[in-house]
Design a protein around this motif. Structure first.
Motif, mmCIF file in Angstrom:
data_model
loop_
_atom_site.group_PDB
_atom_site.id
_atom_site.type_symbol
_atom_site.label_atom_id
_atom_site.label_comp_id
_atom_site.label_asym_id
_atom_site.label_seq_id
_atom_site.Cartn_x
_atom_site.Cartn_y
_atom_site.Cartn_z
ATOM 1 N N ASP A 135 0.823 -1.216 0.000
ATOM 2 C CA ASP A 135 0.000 0.000 0.000
ATOM 3 C C ASP A 135 0.853 1.261 0.000
ATOM 4 O O ASP A 135 0.355 2.351 0.217
ATOM 5 C CB ASP A 135 -0.955 0.013 1.195
ATOM 6 C CG ASP A 135 -0.230 -0.041 2.532
ATOM 7 O OD1 ASP A 135 1.023 -0.116 2.533
ATOM 8 O OD2 ASP A 135 -0.907 -0.016 3.587
ATOM 9 N N ASP A 153 0.206 6.648 -3.172
ATOM 10 C CA ASP A 153 -0.737 5.603 -2.782
ATOM 11 C C ASP A 153 -1.026 4.662 -3.952
ATOM 12 O O ASP A 153 -1.286 3.475 -3.740
ATOM 13 C CB ASP A 153 -2.050 6.225 -2.290
ATOM 14 C CG ASP A 153 -1.860 7.016 -1.004
ATOM 15 O OD1 ASP A 153 -1.032 6.603 -0.177
ATOM 16 O OD2 ASP A 153 -2.525 8.047 -0.845
ATOM 17 N N PHE A 154 -1.031 5.219 -5.159
ATOM 18 C CA PHE A 154 -1.268 4.429 -6.369
ATOM 19 C C PHE A 154 -0.333 4.932 -7.477
ATOM 20 O O PHE A 154 0.017 6.122 -7.508
ATOM 21 C CB PHE A 154 -2.719 4.554 -6.853
ATOM 22 C CG PHE A 154 -3.734 3.944 -5.929
ATOM 23 C CD1 PHE A 154 -4.039 2.595 -6.006
ATOM 24 C CD2 PHE A 154 -4.381 4.721 -4.981
ATOM 25 C CE1 PHE A 154 -4.981 2.028 -5.153
ATOM 26 C CE2 PHE A 154 -5.315 4.181 -4.123
ATOM 27 C CZ PHE A 154 -5.618 2.821 -4.207
ATOM 28 N N ARG A 276 -4.409 -3.895 -14.294
ATOM 29 C CA ARG A 276 -4.170 -3.562 -12.889
ATOM 30 C C ARG A 276 -3.391 -4.702 -12.247
ATOM 31 O O ARG A 276 -3.697 -5.878 -12.457
ATOM 32 C CB ARG A 276 -5.478 -3.361 -12.145
ATOM 33 C CG ARG A 276 -5.255 -3.086 -10.646
ATOM 34 C CD ARG A 276 -6.426 -3.489 -9.800
ATOM 35 N NE ARG A 276 -6.096 -3.429 -8.369
ATOM 36 C CZ ARG A 276 -6.767 -4.066 -7.425
ATOM 37 N NH1 ARG A 276 -7.804 -4.816 -7.740
ATOM 38 N NH2 ARG A 276 -6.404 -3.971 -6.163
ATOM 39 N N ARG A 279 -1.267 -2.082 -6.807
ATOM 40 C CA ARG A 279 -1.594 -0.647 -6.842
ATOM 41 C C ARG A 279 -1.023 0.041 -8.078
ATOM 42 O O ARG A 279 -0.858 1.265 -8.092
ATOM 43 C CB ARG A 279 -1.111 0.027 -5.565
ATOM 44 C CG ARG A 279 -1.917 -0.428 -4.344
ATOM 45 C CD ARG A 279 -2.034 0.656 -3.316
ATOM 46 N NE ARG A 279 -3.051 0.344 -2.320
ATOM 47 C CZ ARG A 279 -3.474 1.206 -1.404
ATOM 48 N NH1 ARG A 279 -2.974 2.430 -1.358
ATOM 49 N NH2 ARG A 279 -4.405 0.859 -0.533
ATOM 50 N N LEU A 312 -10.862 5.646 -8.559
ATOM 51 C CA LEU A 312 -9.974 6.187 -7.531
ATOM 52 C C LEU A 312 -10.717 7.150 -6.609
ATOM 53 O O LEU A 312 -10.498 7.165 -5.385
ATOM 54 C CB LEU A 312 -8.789 6.891 -8.193
ATOM 55 C CG LEU A 312 -7.786 5.962 -8.907
ATOM 56 C CD1 LEU A 312 -6.806 6.771 -9.730
ATOM 57 C CD2 LEU A 312 -7.053 5.083 -7.900
ATOM 58 N N SER A 321 -13.931 -0.002 -2.765
ATOM 59 C CA SER A 321 -12.871 -0.615 -3.568
ATOM 60 C C SER A 321 -13.381 -1.317 -4.814
ATOM 61 O O SER A 321 -12.587 -1.806 -5.626
ATOM 62 C CB SER A 321 -12.088 -1.620 -2.725
ATOM 63 O OG SER A 321 -12.936 -2.675 -2.282
ATOM 64 N N ILE A 324 -11.903 0.092 -8.240
ATOM 65 C CA ILE A 324 -10.524 -0.211 -8.610
ATOM 66 C C ILE A 324 -10.345 -1.705 -8.887
ATOM 67 O O ILE A 324 -9.534 -2.104 -9.722
ATOM 68 C CB ILE A 324 -9.507 0.286 -7.563
ATOM 69 C CG1 ILE A 324 -9.738 -0.350 -6.196
ATOM 70 C CG2 ILE A 324 -9.542 1.805 -7.459
ATOM 71 C CD1 ILE A 324 -8.668 0.014 -5.179
#
Length: 389
Positions: A135, A153-154, A276, A279, A312, A321, A324
């Motif tokens: 994370d 964070d991403f 994906r 992250r 996001l 969530s 994502i």
């Protein structure tokens, strides 16, 4: 540095995403390996779907586009010397396509992002992506000879087909599909007046040709050629001779002008379904490439980040969530439809080196059907103007 969303690449996907995140109150930093000048001067095709233009206007990014772009309500299809107008506006309830070069779009996006106080680090080359399965991912990059790190964070890799983003996903985890077409496009820019009020897509025994425009005095034209052709093998006289033959139509004459740019681009189709991993998210050309026949590259990149920005925002503002987690599946629904359309347009209009007489006649029949059938034209127009977003 630290930010919420680290974005690799100041292309259409990265810049549109940064704007969408800013409107949602989410911080981001873009790392771009090239200089601002290089980004803004790299000439690419630019056909914008109807919904992309509407979104740019809604985001306050459409002023220069509205003043300088060309708005087309249709295209022309040509088989041999016969032409048929395809009324996109009439077939889609008033939708138009907009001719506005990609580098002009990028100029507008960059200027607006910087005016909003956004951070774009040019000449910042990402050397390593770490922690995407944690994370606390981080981007390591070099800037001015100094090694730096961006914690976030991403991570969103909008860094094109050859960028490091997709390569950061373990090879065993990537699902990739590709096709290399057995031909390429020779593209030219020339100083010449308009020859025709809309784009002409021409299928000829010698190969495909496309007439498009950049402005009232600068035109963009393309010729089917070998995928590995050397530009030096195409002197101006040979180019004009080929264009005159492939675009010939009774009572019409192609306007010539001084050629000031030439490029040869091989055509390929590519989809990485693993959009994906942890992250890390892929968007735009990092995840998919379509041949330019359908004019979908930029538009598909924007569609990716519209889906991603919503996901996001839902996670960061509402702790949801599901967006994502379903990003890849939702984006791929459109990706494969666009890949199909681009494949179909390319196969119908280009002469393949391996085709026999039967194949050639099937291609000709397919194009004739589209030129004569309103339902077939409606299907083309729906895809060309842009599927619902």
């Amino acid at each position: 540095m630290r930010t919420t969303i680290g974005i690799i690449g100041a292309g259409p996907a990265g810049l549109f995403l940064a704007h969408l995140l800013h409107r949602a109150g989410i911080a981001s930093v873009i790392l771009e390996a090239r200089s601002r000048e290089a980004v803004e001067q790299t000439i690419r095709a630019g056909m914008l779907e109807h919904w992309v233009v509407e979104r740019m206007r809604a985001m306050g990014l459409g002023a220069r586009l509205d003043a300088e772009a060309h708005f087309h309500g249709g295209i022309t299809l040509q088989s041999g010397t016969e032409r048929a107008h395809l009324d996109i506006a009439g077939l889609t309830g008033g939708k138009r396509v907009t001719i506005y070069a990609q580098h002009e779009v990028l100029k507008d996006l960059i200027a607006a992002r910087l005016a909003d106080g956004g951070e774009i680090r040019f000449d910042a080359t990402v050397t390593r992506i770490e922690g995407i399965e944690s994370d606390r991912p981080a981007l390591h990059y070099g800037e001015g000879g100094v090694a730096r790190r961006l914690d976030c964070d991403f991570v969103v890799a909008a860094d094109g087909f050859h960028g490091p983003g997709r390569q950061a996903i373990p090879a065993a985890a990537r699902r990739e599909y590709s096709r290399r077409w057995p031909f390429g496009w020779l593209g030219i820019l020339c100083h010449a007046p308009l020859s025709w009020p809309e784009l002409i897509y021409a299928s000829h025994a010698d190969g495909f040709a496309l007439l498009t425009t950049r402005s009232d005095s600068v035109q963009r034209l393309y010729l089917q050629c070998g995928p590995d052709d050397d530009v030096a093998a195409w002197p101006d006289a040979r180019i004009w001779d080929a264009l005159h033959r492939r675009l010939a139509s009774p009572g019409w004459q192609l306007a010539e002008g001084a050629i000031f740019a030439k490029t040869v681009v091989p055509l390929r189709s590519f989809v990485c379904e693993t959009m994906r991993h942890g992250r890390l998210f892929l968007a735009g050309d990092a995840a998919h490439i379509v041949p330019p026949t359908g004019a979908k590259g930029l538009n598909l990149a924007v569609a990716d980040v519209v889906v991603l920005a919503r996901a996001l925002e839902a996670f960061l503002h509402h702790n949801r969530s599901d967006g994502i987690e379903s990003y890849a599946a939702r984006a791929l629904e459109r990706v494969w439809k666009v890949a199909r359309f681009s494949w179909w347009m390319t196969a119908m209009l280009h002469r393949s080196p391996s085709e026999d007489a039967f194949d050639a006649r099937i291609r000709a029949a397919e194009l004739a059907h589209v030129m004569e059938s309103r339902p077939a034209q409606a299907a083309l127009a729906e895809n060309y103007a842009g599927l619902p977003m």
